[in-house]
Design an enzyme around this catalytic site. Structure first.
Site, PDB file in Angstrom:
ATOM      1  N   TYR A 143       0.815  -1.204   0.000  1.00 56.65           N
ATOM      2  CA  TYR A 143       0.000   0.000   0.000  1.00 56.65           C
ATOM      3  C   TYR A 143       0.858   1.268   0.000  1.00 56.65           C
ATOM      4  O   TYR A 143       0.398   2.325  -0.435  1.00 56.65           O
ATOM      5  CB  TYR A 143      -0.927   0.024   1.219  1.00 56.65           C
ATOM      6  N   LYS A 188       3.108 -15.283   2.620  1.00 54.95           N
ATOM      7  CA  LYS A 188       3.107 -16.014   1.344  1.00 54.95           C
ATOM      8  C   LYS A 188       4.560 -16.366   1.020  1.00 54.95           C
ATOM      9  O   LYS A 188       5.095 -16.046  -0.042  1.00 54.95           O
ATOM     10  CB  LYS A 188       2.459 -15.162   0.253  1.00 54.95           C
ATOM     11  N   ASP A 245      -5.667  -6.644   5.766  1.00 56.61           N
ATOM     12  CA  ASP A 245      -6.841  -5.935   5.293  1.00 56.61           C
ATOM     13  C   ASP A 245      -7.886  -6.924   4.787  1.00 56.61           C
ATOM     14  O   ASP A 245      -9.075  -6.849   5.131  1.00 56.61           O
ATOM     15  CB  ASP A 245      -6.413  -4.972   4.170  1.00 56.61           C
ATOM     16  N   ASP A 249     -11.475  -8.434   6.980  1.00 53.26           N
ATOM     17  CA  ASP A 249     -12.812  -8.274   6.408  1.00 53.26           C
ATOM     18  C   ASP A 249     -13.501  -9.627   6.265  1.00 53.26           C
ATOM     19  O   ASP A 249     -14.723  -9.749   6.448  1.00 53.26           O
ATOM     20  CB  ASP A 249     -12.732  -7.586   5.042  1.00 53.26           C
TER      21      ASP A 249
END
Length: 366
Positions: A143, A188, A245, A249
């Site tokens: 980001y 990952k 993020d 959610d």
């Protein structure tokens, strides 16, 4: 009862349903201030699309300065289709504020209420009793990496440094010491170099500083599946910015509504930023339909983490639990209350709890 104190709280209503839910949280805090004899001084400032409309900038300098000078910051929501395609996006304001305030740790707790477990799209036996918290690194990763764009090519650079990983890992391990003693680090590492560094650093911090905490590693794609299949197995989930993020959610559906979940964004020092995890929901903005619970619980996190007012925070959480148990809920949870009525129900429960405490009466909720 702690001695009365004065606190400066910046409220950033923002966009969409943000003004409605932040007003509900403010009203709740005003009642807490009266009960515990604290002086909460509220200061409203612009952010996001609302700031673009007035100043052309999603994060005006005045907003930044006010937040840095405050004891804590409460945010409603930012964003909406009104500003799609513009030169500036509302989300720039939130990202910029997190960076300016040095807020590297985003905490997103989830406890599934037994009385609302049936509202989850998953089976009750899967979600009932879930009690976990996500630690999301907030100021690094893709980001905030360098971005490029041409007509037919775009790049987003994902960068992490060892010190950035170390500080969020320590925060997660310290919290695990106060909970059930387990951290699941999500990455990952089978594909990404940043994730390989992440796993190496988390493993080292665990071995050197927190060897008594149980640590496991999980790949983000399999973790997305496990959070739906067996969410009760998790305690503290530690992960990087983008993965956090997305996963936080995802877990919001476990409790039946994204409108229930609060969050806290904290740094090494200085004020924290507190907000519900839901977005601006422009489709219901101004209609008195938004669930204010996530924002009210964010105010409770603010009292606990930034202002050091544990009893006050616990009072709000008890009031919310009582209201949910009584079925006084908004439309997203199968109820009929509007935003203001749901906030008033929490305030009424607060008054009842405060009266009972003063008179040493045990409360029983339907």
């Amino acid at each position: 009862m702690p001695a009365p104190r004065t606190f400066d709280i910046v409220i950033l209503p923002g966009d969409g349903v943000g003004p409605e839910v932040s007003a509900a949280a403010r009203a709740t805090l005003e009642v807490i201030g009266d009960f515990f004899q604290h002086n909460f001084r509220f200061h409203e400032h612009l952010i996001g699309g609302a700031a673009i409309d007035v100043t052309g900038d999603p994060l005006p300098a005045g907003t930044v300065n006010a937040c840095l000078a405050a004891d804590a910051v409460l945010l409603g929501a930012v964003g909406g289709p009104k500003w799609d395609g513009g030169k500036r996006r509302p989300e720039e304001g939130l990202l910029g504020l997190r960076k300016a305030m040095g807020l590297f740790a985003n905490l997103r707790p989830l406890q599934v209420s037994p009385v609302l477990a049936h509202r989850s799209p998953l089976k009750r036996e899967i979600v009932e009793g879930v009690d976990l918290i996500v630690f999301r690194e907030l100021t690094g990763g893709i980001y905030f990496g360098e971005k490029t764009r041409t007509d037919d090519r775009a790049t987003d650079l994902c960068v992490y440094t060892a010190p950035e990983i170390e500080r969020i890992a320590r925060a997660a391990f310290r919290t695990a010491q106060q909970r059930r003693g387990k951290v699941t680090s999500v990455d990952k590492a089978n594909v990404m170099e940043t994730s390989r560094l992440w796993r190496e650093v988390v493993t080292r911090i665990h071995a050197e500083e927190f060897p008594r905490i149980e640590l496991e590693h999980a790949l983000v794609d399999s973790m997305a599946m496990h959070l739906i299949r067996k969410p009760r197995e998790y305690d503290v989930i530690l992960t990087e910015n983008m993965f956090g993020d997305i996963l936080s959610d995802e877990i919001s559906v476990l409790g039946g509504s994204i409108g229930l979940l609060p969050s806290a964004s904290l740094g090494e020092s200085g004020p924290g930023l507190f907000e519900p995890i839901h977005g601006s929901a422009p489709d219901i903005a101004g209609q008195d339909k938004a669930n204010p619970v996530g924002t009210i619980l964010s105010a409770a996190l603010m009292l606990r983490h930034s202002l050091g007012l544990e009893d006050e925070a616990a009072s709000i959480e008890a009031a919310v639990a009582a209201v949910l148990s009584a079925g006084a809920v908004t439309e997203d949870l199968g109820g009929s209350l509007g935003t203001r009525a749901a906030a008033n129900a929490v305030i009424d429960a607060l008054r009842a709890i405060h009266w009972a405490a003063a008179h040493r009466v045990q409360m029983h909720w339907a």
